[in-house]
Design a protein around this motif. Structure first.
Motif, PDB file in Angstrom:
ATOM      1  N   SER A 220      70.088 -74.164 -56.526  1.00 23.50           N
ATOM      2  CA  SER A 220      69.826 -75.609 -56.469  1.00 23.50           C
ATOM      3  C   SER A 220      69.734 -76.114 -55.037  1.00 23.50           C
ATOM      4  N   TYR A 221      70.239 -75.338 -54.074  1.00 21.25           N
ATOM      5  CA  TYR A 221      70.202 -75.743 -52.671  1.00 21.25           C
ATOM      6  C   TYR A 221      68.950 -75.247 -51.947  1.00 21.25           C
ATOM      7  N   ILE A 222      68.007 -74.649 -52.658  1.00 21.38           N
ATOM      8  CA  ILE A 222      66.749 -74.257 -52.034  1.00 21.38           C
ATOM      9  C   ILE A 222      66.043 -75.513 -51.532  1.00 21.38           C
TER      10      ILE A 222
ATOM     11  N   MET B  16      61.644 -79.591 -55.570  1.00 21.64           N
ATOM     12  CA  MET B  16      61.559 -79.295 -57.001  1.00 21.64           C
ATOM     13  C   MET B  16      61.743 -77.819 -57.337  1.00 21.64           C
ATOM     14  N   VAL B  17      61.581 -76.922 -56.362  1.00 20.76           N
ATOM     15  CA  VAL B  17      61.739 -75.503 -56.669  1.00 20.76           C
ATOM     16  C   VAL B  17      63.190 -75.186 -56.987  1.00 20.76           C
ATOM     17  N   GLY B  18      64.101 -75.666 -56.123  1.00 21.25           N
ATOM     18  CA  GLY B  18      65.520 -75.431 -56.360  1.00 21.25           C
ATOM     19  C   GLY B  18      65.994 -76.048 -57.659  1.00 21.25           C
ATOM     20  N   TYR B  19      65.559 -77.285 -57.932  1.00 16.87           N
ATOM     21  CA  TYR B  19      65.962 -77.967 -59.168  1.00 16.87           C
ATOM     22  C   TYR B  19      65.434 -77.224 -60.397  1.00 16.87           C
ATOM     23  N   THR B  20      64.183 -76.765 -60.338  1.00 20.40           N
ATOM     24  CA  THR B  20      63.588 -76.063 -61.474  1.00 20.40           C
ATOM     25  C   THR B  20      64.299 -74.740 -61.735  1.00 20.40           C
ATOM     26  N   LEU B  21      64.522 -73.962 -60.683  1.00 21.98           N
ATOM     27  CA  LEU B  21      65.195 -72.681 -60.858  1.00 21.98           C
ATOM     28  C   LEU B  21      66.624 -72.865 -61.358  1.00 21.98           C
ATOM     29  N   SER B  22      67.311 -73.879 -60.835  1.00 25.24           N
ATOM     30  CA  SER B  22      68.670 -74.142 -61.299  1.00 25.24           C
ATOM     31  C   SER B  22      68.681 -74.538 -62.773  1.00 25.24           C
TER      32      SER B  22
END
Length: 318
Positions: A196-198, A202-208
């Motif tokens: 989530s800290y990426i 939106m990439v971090g949120y999506t992966l999380s």
């Protein structure tokens, strides 16, 4: 074509995750029908018939019939987590604190320095006392109680739809399996928080969110798989080979628990809704064996765990 199959598996997972709410009604109806068939009047009518080997079997089955705890536990989860815990937090946050703040405004004036100074001291002190005396102890207690109630719901639902649970492992293996399962879930949660800290938007949120979808699916299905006698490596392998379905299955719970920024309120929402997802997992049949699609990018914990478990089991068999 492959994207269409993956999309269908995700959709099917979302659809199946909501089946628990409807399955509760059908399960409750089935239990009530069994109660009618297994009522004392019915038992006496069977007993009055001539005794032979064919007639005594139903009576024995009636004696062994157990009342389901599904609806009872679901109501208890709602009362504890929603009626007591969640409402008390909402009343404190949106009732008591704003009332005290307005009262200080009337006493010292809305824009007075003294009123803001007093409020800057009172608000954190009241929040600390409330969390220390009420929220944290009740949260820890509810975690223990919810775990017991979740197990009752899962066992009752499994018993009424699939029969008696399978316990083919020794006590030591069951204990080791439970410890490793908790460890895997903890690592999975840490993994979800880490991605989530990426910094990419939106990439971090999506992966999380993907991690949480699969974690919630693992939570829901583990009860059924454990009752089926599946070991941890088999459960993780099944998640790995059907990951599009399990991403879809865990999506609604992920959305519901992310509606609030408070992890305590999210925990209450989870505890209220999770019994339905347990029943959904008990009823669901995952689709699309996607072993040809790599999972390690989405869930390294499962991938690494499966490699370690497969090597351990292979060495043990030798």
């Amino acid at each position: 074509m492959e994207l269409r199959r993956i999309g269908y598996a995700v959709f099917r997972g979302v659809y199946d995750s909501f089946r628990g709410m409807f399955a509760v009604l059908s399960l409750d109806k089935e239990i009530n029908d069994r109660k009618v068939r297994y009522s004392p009047t019915r038992i006496n009518s069977i007993r009055q018939k001539p005794l032979d080997s064919k007639e005594t079997t139903p009576v024995r089955q009636l004696k062994k019939h157990e009342e389901s705890k599904v609806m009872k536990r679901i109501i208890q989860c709602g009362v504890l987590n929603g009626g007591i815990f969640l409402i008390s937090i909402l009343l404190f946050e949106y009732g008591l604190l704003p009332t005290i703040n307005k009262l200080l405004g009337y006493i010292f004036g809305n824009e007075s320095f003294m009123g803001k100074l007093v409020w800057s001291w009172i608000e954190p002190i009241l929040s600390f006392i409330f969390k220390t005396v009420w929220v944290i102890p009740l949260f820890l207690l509810s975690k223990v109680v919810n775990a017991l109630w979740f197990q009752d719901i899962a066992d009752s639902a499994y018993r009424h739809t699939r029969g008696r649970p399978v316990f083919s492992q020794s006590l030591s293996k069951v204990l080791a399996d439970s410890i490793f399962s908790i460890l895997i879930q903890l690592l999975f949660l840490i993994q979800a928080m880490a991605v989530s800290y990426i910094p990419i938007n939106m990439v971090g949120y999506t992966l999380s969110s993907v991690q949480m979808c699969m974690l919630y699916s693992l939570y829901a299905f583990e009860y059924k798989w454990f009752n089926m006698g599946w070991e941890l490596h088999k459960r993780l392998s099944f998640i790995e080979s059907h990951w599009p379905y399990f991403i879809g299955f865990g999506l609604p719970m992920t959305v519901f628990t992310q509606l609030s920024d408070s992890w305590i309120i999210s925990g209450c929402v989870f505890s209220i809704l999770f019994p339905f997802f347990i029943i959904s997992g008990n009823e669901a049949v995952p689709v699309l064996n996607s072993s040809d699609y790599p999972l390690h990018f989405f869930a390294p914990v499962i991938g690494v765990s499966n490699i370690l478990f497969s090597k351990t089991i292979g060495n043990t068999k030798r």
